[in-house]
Write an enzyme that holds these catalytic residues in place. Structure first.
Site, short mmCIF file in Angstrom:
data_model
loop_
_atom_site.label_atom_id
_atom_site.label_comp_id
_atom_site.label_asym_id
_atom_site.label_seq_id
_atom_site.Cartn_x
_atom_site.Cartn_y
_atom_site.Cartn_z
N LYS A 71 0.51 -1.22 0.68
CA LYS A 71 -0.07 0.25 -0.09
C LYS A 71 0.89 1.13 -0.15
CE LYS A 71 -1.96 1.27 4.04
NZ LYS A 71 -1.10 3.07 4.27
N ASN A 72 1.69 1.33 0.94
CA ASN A 72 2.27 2.52 0.63
C ASN A 72 3.25 2.54 0.02
OD1 ASN A 72 1.39 2.87 3.43
ND2 ASN A 72 3.44 2.61 4.89
N CYS A 93 -4.36 20.01 10.99
CA CYS A 93 -2.72 20.14 11.77
C CYS A 93 -2.10 21.92 11.42
CB CYS A 93 -1.50 19.77 11.58
SG CYS A 93 -1.96 18.27 12.57
N ARG A 146 3.71 19.89 12.96
CA ARG A 146 3.63 18.95 12.53
C ARG A 146 2.06 19.01 11.75
NH1 ARG A 146 5.93 14.45 16.64
NH2 ARG A 146 8.33 14.83 15.62
N ASP A 185 5.54 0.48 11.26
CA ASP A 185 3.97 -0.20 11.69
C ASP A 185 4.13 -1.55 12.44
OD1 ASP A 185 3.70 2.59 10.48
OD2 ASP A 185 3.63 1.70 7.83
N ARG A 218 -8.30 -0.51 5.10
CA ARG A 218 -7.22 0.16 4.42
C ARG A 218 -5.93 -0.27 4.18
NH1 ARG A 218 -5.89 4.85 9.12
NH2 ARG A 218 -3.80 4.55 7.09
C1 UD1 Z 1 4.70 6.84 6.43
C2 UD1 Z 1 4.31 5.91 5.69
C3 UD1 Z 1 3.18 5.04 7.40
C4 UD1 Z 1 4.65 4.67 8.69
C5 UD1 Z 1 5.49 6.01 7.97
C6 UD1 Z 1 6.70 6.24 8.98
C7 UD1 Z 1 2.73 6.30 3.95
C8 UD1 Z 1 1.89 6.82 3.21
N1 UD1 Z 1 2.37 6.32 5.59
O1 UD1 Z 1 4.00 8.25 7.18
O2 UD1 Z 1 2.60 3.75 7.94
O3 UD1 Z 1 4.07 4.94 10.02
O4 UD1 Z 1 6.10 6.78 7.28
O5 UD1 Z 1 7.76 4.86 8.83
O6 UD1 Z 1 3.57 5.42 3.33
N2 UD1 Z 1 6.95 14.82 10.54
C9 UD1 Z 1 6.92 15.57 10.76
N3 UD1 Z 1 6.70 17.04 9.68
C10 UD1 Z 1 6.50 16.57 8.29
C11 UD1 Z 1 6.36 15.25 8.48
C12 UD1 Z 1 6.84 14.00 9.11
O7 UD1 Z 1 7.04 16.08 11.69
O8 UD1 Z 1 6.12 17.38 7.29
C13 UD1 Z 1 7.02 13.47 11.39
C14 UD1 Z 1 5.11 13.32 11.61
O9 UD1 Z 1 4.40 13.88 12.77
C15 UD1 Z 1 6.31 11.61 12.28
C16 UD1 Z 1 7.88 11.01 11.57
O10 UD1 Z 1 7.51 12.44 11.40
O11 UD1 Z 1 6.86 11.58 13.58
C17 UD1 Z 1 8.09 10.27 10.56
O12 UD1 Z 1 6.63 11.01 9.66
P1 UD1 Z 1 7.15 10.10 7.89
O13 UD1 Z 1 8.41 9.70 7.65
O14 UD1 Z 1 6.68 11.58 7.12
O15 UD1 Z 1 5.16 9.69 8.03
P2 UD1 Z 1 4.52 9.45 6.56
O16 UD1 Z 1 5.09 9.96 5.20
O17 UD1 Z 1 3.54 10.33 7.23
#
Ligand code: UD1
Length: 418
Positions: free
Chosen positions: A22-23, A116, A121, A305, A397
């Site tokens: 999915k990701n 947000c 974040r 995850d 999902r």
């Molecule tokens: C992706 C995965 C999710 C997984 C995560 C971490 C998808 C669709 N989802 O989520 O299943 O759990 O990677 O492996 O691929 N953060 C910020 N600011 C930002 C972006 C992120 O502070 O602009 C923080 C987030 O709140 C979180 C951390 O960084 O605490 C990791 O987030 P991120 O790696 O971006 O995860 P996703 O891409 O949302």
């Protein structure tokens, strides 16, 4: 909302196949927005997040032909560049459309995911990176509106944290930018490598995939391409943990074991009997399993995850275990529900302290998010008695019909529609 009724302690055995990731599929579907030519994708998982992403792209004017796990998508005639609020609200991955739309059309408008505040974040890393390529953002009535005066221009971008989504967004935006972009401290997850490989087959110029420094040379346009989505390493990891919990012979097929290194190492250290081949993992019965300390980290570290699922296992092995969650705040929503099923888990800031040697017993529980939901399914399958898991839409999902997949192994899982 559907419920799952699970009768535990059944003798499960056999083979189980892992569906597509999915990701990986989510950003790859979005990347089609960069091109006006056909993109054909195979091994697309049949899960709700993907169906929502298809709806979102349809709303933009994408022409999509779907035949089971094969999709052909054409984005020649994009008519609308504002995203549907309802879908963005449901799915954080919608934020990924910013990169391709700004790169191809110089304009994009999406609602802020989850309300947000900007600058903190959760999408600050995405927006700061895109700004470095020349996007001007403003927030209006809960929408993020991005504009580019002429064309995006390549730059060096060092991420403060290797965010998966931000790496994907910036990578996609830089494909049609002028000149070279370098993403430093990039996330190295296999899903990003898969996105990069798909983009390369579309004609993009990318080097350094799978490392923390990705180099992109902008091109003027992309071409027709075909790509096969990688197997879902989190689904594979979930089935592996389940087999270890049941202490039974199960073969997990159609996976890529290179993507599961941290989990395999942890399970082996706990005493699990695992036979690893490139595309197949066999779990065999093991004598005894013991607790361990684990920290979640960006790839190649142990994935956040799989944290909830591992916690279910830690409850039934001997001795104490500990999980430190470093990727997400507040990702312990499964803890009270696992405790309802008989676990003894205490939380202390970013750590969960798990007392081993416990027995799960059936109860009514509530699924709170995708991975939390599946940790309850694993616990329920090891329970004495029946468990009812409420609000299973989270599960749908990211897991294809779990009652069917696990039912093939002999699990007794009934979906109660409501
Ligand atoms: C992706 C995965 C999710 C997984 C995560 C971490 C998808 C669709 N989802 O989520 O299943 O759990 O990677 O492996 O691929 N953060 C910020 N600011 C930002 C972006 C992120 O502070 O602009 C923080 C987030 O709140 C979180 C951390 O960084 O605490 C990791 O987030 P991120 O790696 O971006 O995860 P996703 O891409 O949302």
């Amino acid at each position: 909302m559907d419920k799952l009724l699970i009768t535990g302690k059944k003798n499960l055995k056999g083979d189980i196949n892992v569906h597509g990731s999915k990701n990986a599929a989510l950003p790859i579907l979005v990347s089609s927005l960069l091109s006006s030519e056909d993109l054909t994708l195979s091994n697309i998982p049949n899960v709700d997040d993907i169906n929502n992403m298809i709806k979102l792209l349809n709303g933009y004017g994408a022409v999509i032909k779907k035949n089971k796990k094969l999709i052909t998508i054409n984005n020649k005639n994009i008519k609308n560049i504002s995203a549907d609020y309802d879908i963005v609200r449901k799915m954080r991955a919608s934020v990924l459309i910013l990169g391709p739309l700004l790169s191809r059309f110089g304009y994009s408008r999406i609602s802020l995911p989850g309300g947000c505040a900007i600058g903190t974040r959760p999408i600050d890393i995405h927006l700061n990176g895109l700004e470095k390529l020349g996007v001007n953002f403003k927030i209006e009535n809960g929408f993020v509106i991005g504009k580019v005066s002429k064309k995006l221009i390549g730059n060096r971008i060092k991420l403060p944290f290797p965010s998966v989504g931000a790496t994907e967004n910036i990578l996609m935006a830089s494909i049609l930018a002028k000149g070279e972009t370098v993403i430093q401290k990039a996330a190295m997850e296999p899903e990003i490598e898969d996105l990069g490989k798909c983009l390369i087959s579309m004609g993009a110029k990318i080097e350094g995939l799978g490392t923390d420094k990705i180099y992109i040379q902008g091109v003027d346009s992309l071409c027709k391409a075909k790509h096969t989505i990688i197997p879902d390493r989190i689904v594979a990891g979930t089935f592996i943990i389940l087999a270890v919990m049941l202490n039974t012979d199960i073969k997990i097929k159609s996976l890529n074991s290179d993507h599961l290194g941290s989990l395999i190492k942890i399970l082996k250290n706990m005493g699990a009997n695992i036979d690893v081949k490139k595309n197949l993992i066999k779990i065999k019965t093991s004598k005894s399993l013991k607790g361990i300390k684990v920290v979640t980290e960006p790839y190649p570290g142990f994935p956040t995850d799989l944290q909830a699922q591992l916690m279910s296992l830690m409850t039934i092995v001997s001795g104490k275990s500990e999980i430190k969650e470093t990727v997400f705040e507040n990702r312990f929503m499964h803890v009270p529900e696992l405790n309802r099923l008989g676990a003894k888990i205490k939380l202390h800031k970013d750590k969960a302290l798990i007392k081993g040697n416990q027995k799960f017993r059936g109860a009514q529980v509530m699924a709170s998010d995708l991975r939390a939901s599946v940790s309850l399914v694993l616990a329920a399958l090891c329970c004495e008695g029946q468990t009812v898991i409420n609000r299973v839409y989270h599960l749908d999902r990211g897991y294809e019909k779990i009652e069917k997949y696990l039912g093939n192994l002999g699990a007794k899982i009934k979906r109660i529609k409501s």
